[in-house]
Design an enzyme around this catalytic site. Structure first.
Site, PDB file in Angstrom:
ATOM      1  N   ASP A   1     -36.232  24.307 -13.424  1.00 19.81           N
ATOM      2  CA  ASP A   1     -36.409  25.018 -12.145  1.00 19.81           C
ATOM      3  C   ASP A   1     -35.198  25.909 -11.868  1.00 19.81           C
ATOM      4  OD1 ASP A   1     -38.727  23.628 -11.896  1.00 19.81           O
ATOM      5  OD2 ASP A   1     -37.942  22.125 -10.504  1.00 19.81           O
TER       6      ASP A   1
ATOM      7  N   SER B   1     -33.597  18.122 -17.859  1.00 20.78           N
ATOM      8  CA  SER B   1     -34.482  17.597 -16.824  1.00 20.78           C
ATOM      9  C   SER B   1     -35.339  18.720 -16.262  1.00 20.78           C
ATOM     10  CB  SER B   1     -33.652  16.981 -15.697  1.00 20.78           C
ATOM     11  OG  SER B   1     -33.025  18.022 -14.968  1.00 20.78           O
ATOM     12  N   LYS B   2     -36.324  18.318 -15.488  1.00 21.47           N
ATOM     13  CA  LYS B   2     -37.194  19.293 -14.847  1.00 21.47           C
ATOM     14  C   LYS B   2     -36.354  20.205 -13.948  1.00 21.47           C
ATOM     15  CE  LYS B   2     -40.901  19.342 -11.452  1.00 21.47           C
ATOM     16  NZ  LYS B   2     -40.773  20.785 -11.294  1.00 21.47           N
ATOM     17  N   ARG B   3     -35.337  19.601 -13.324  1.00 25.96           N
ATOM     18  CA  ARG B   3     -34.493  20.396 -12.422  1.00 25.96           C
ATOM     19  C   ARG B   3     -33.780  21.538 -13.159  1.00 25.96           C
ATOM     20  NH1 ARG B   3     -30.683  16.817 -10.108  1.00 25.96           N
ATOM     21  NH2 ARG B   3     -32.282  15.224 -10.381  1.00 25.96           N
TER      22      ARG B   3
END
Ligand code: GLU
Length: 509
Positions: free
Chosen positions: A266, A261-263
């Site tokens: 990050d 995921s994008k998380r």
């Protein structure tokens, strides 16, 4: 007759293209090119709620950057267009009517509140053969009433009438034949009168058929929809030209379980998008591979190997080689862990293969950003710098840290190295070294090295201490390529100037 291979990448413009979507596009592309087929880019924008401005341009730009060329699409045109679903409403309307006429679909008037009530009343409620007669639709209410409601402008949807108890077979090139019983499927909504648009399922099937798609290559998340798609193909009478399906395994988190995921990006510091994305609503900026300094060839190579291998352990492959070697036989059925360190490694490898002149050009904007005017240097100088340090970089931007001393004198001296290498006697030895260097006729690496090393040995000096002190004055720390390659490039004057600066500035505690 063998049909010409035609594949499509069919993103919905709901945001930036995720790196997993890029891999799907790439596999479609490799397969199409390998088979001399066509690659279609279809924009699936029937969900107006989720439309995001800029997303379509982003998709085009990302694919172009990666060298994934499109044969037919919104920009490219083609004889099966339009290639944007919101421009194909007439086509869908006509096909919805066909299903209604054939009794394969029906009109349903149930309001959201009514559906909610049905869900509340029946545990695990599903709109299907077992419940449809108790709902408000054209099967349960008389025809003249249906007509009256439509004429009165009541909103309705069209639902697919799924016959229960059928074995539905999905032919998946990765997974073999996947069989499910139609009883578990619900009567999916195919069309909504409210916005006069089809849902994903109808539009997707109608377009795949009309665009003569032979292979549907897409993410695993669409596998649950595939039986419905097979039934739709049959209901339209198109079973003969049903495409083969390939449901690609997920890209997984680098650590632990679950979908990337994008998380995760990050959290672990890597991009999950090909290009930087500026969210038009929130203003949030998400980093992209391009802006992080990845080469498109490296990203392509890296992504190709996330879920596929060439059958041996070859890792570095150009697009042409990938096209030649790609095969679903060597695609994995289980998810591929997203190893972003490996992504860096690919970038490193591709940078090593790049001609120095090209790399030097890419370095120029980085130099400018650090206040160095590249025009003040010969191209050959920058190219030689690049060739000396490129072995140590993963990104073009790393060149600065690795080579700044070729452009600016040290502004500090690594205190640990000073402590270890700089003693009271060092300034005197450095003065002596200046004499040795200035006495050289030939300052090239090959000529200078034996003379300097000879002087150290003849005087009984400590090789490591003297050479490191020398390096400290020139570079600022005890790192970098071969010392005499550095001084050859800097030239005798600059080398001597820096040794003098060092003598002035370095004071051990
Ligand atoms: N529009 C769907 C998506 O966004 C397409 C899925 C498919 O390829 O069938 O991924």
């Amino acid at each position: 007759m063998q049909r010409k291979v035609r594949v499509r990448f069919a993103p919905s413009p709901t945001g930036p293209l995720h790196i997993g979507g890029v891999r799907t596009a790439l596999y479609n592309y490799l397969f199409a090119r390998q088979n001399g087929g066509d690659m279609i880019l279809r924009i699936e924008d029937t969900d107006s709620q989720r439309f995001v401005p800029g997303a379509e341009d982003y998709i085009n730009e990302a694919l172009a950057w990666l060298g994934i060329t499109i044969d037919e699409g919104v920009r490219e045109g083609g004889k099966y267009g339009p290639y944007k679903q919101s421009e194909r409403r007439d086509i869908y309307r006509e096909h919805v009517a066909k299903l209604l006429d054939a009794g394969r679909a029906y009109i349903a008037f149930d309001t959201p509140a009514e559906l909610e009530a049905a869900r509340a009343a029946t545990p695990n409620f599903q709109y299907d053969a077992s419940t449809r007669m108790s709902m408000r639709n054209s099967l349960s209410i008389p025809a003249d009433e249906v007509k009256r409601l439509i004429d009165a402008g009541e909103k309705y949807v069209v639902r697919f009438k799924i016959e229960p108890g059928r074995e539905v077979k999905v032919n998946d090139l990765l997974r073999g034949t996947v069989t499910i019983n139609s009883s578990i499927l619900d009567d999916k909504v195919l069309y909504k009168s409210a916005d006069d648009l089809p849902t994903y399922h109808l539009a997707n099937i109608v377009d795949d058929h009309l665009m003569e798609v032979t292979h549907v290559i897409r993410g695993e998340e669409w596998l649950p929809s595939a039986p419905l798609h097979v039934l739709l193909y049959e209901a339209f009478g198109w079973a003969d030209t049903m495409p083969a399906f390939v449901h690609l395994p997920l890209l997984l988190k680098p650590d632990g379980k679950g979908k990337l995921s994008k998380r995760d990006g990050d959290r672990l510091g890597f991009p999950v998008f090909p290009l930087e994305w500026h969210d038009p609503k929130s203003g949030e900026i998400s980093s992209g591979y391009r802006e992080r300094g990845y080469l498109p060839q490296a990203v392509v190579n890296f992504l190709a190997l996330l879920g596929w291998n060439p059958g041996d352990d070859t890792e570095i492959m150009s697009m042409e080689e990938l096209i030649e070697k790609f095969s679903f036989d060597h695609c994995s059925r289980s998810g591929a862990k997203f190893d972003f360190e490996k992504g860096k490694w690919f970038n490193h490898k591709y940078l090593q293969e790049m001609p120095d002149a090209e790399l030097a050009e890419l370095f120029k904007p980085v130099l400018r950003a650090h206040g160095v005017d590249p025009n003040a240097y010969d191209d050959s100088y920058i190219q030689r710098v690049v060739s000396l340090v490129k072995g140590r970089i993963n990104f073009v931007s790393d060149l600065w840290e690795q080579s700044r001393y070729f452009f600016v004198e040290p502004d500090s001296y690594d205190p640990k190295a000073v402590k270890k290498r700089w003693s009271e006697d060092t300034p005197r030895i450095m003065e002596e070294l200046i004499g040795v260097l200035e006495g050289l006729d030939d300052f090239s690496s090959a000529a200078a090295e034996p003379v300097v090393l000879g002087w150290i040995t003849d005087n009984g000096y400590h090789m490591g201490n003297v050479m490191n002190a020398f390096r400290l004055t020139v570079v600022g720390e005890c790192k970098g390529p071969h010392m005499f390659d550095i001084t050859e490039l800097l030239g005798v004057e600059e080398t001597v100037r820096r040794i003098r600066l060092g003598i002035d500035r370095i004071h051990p505690e």
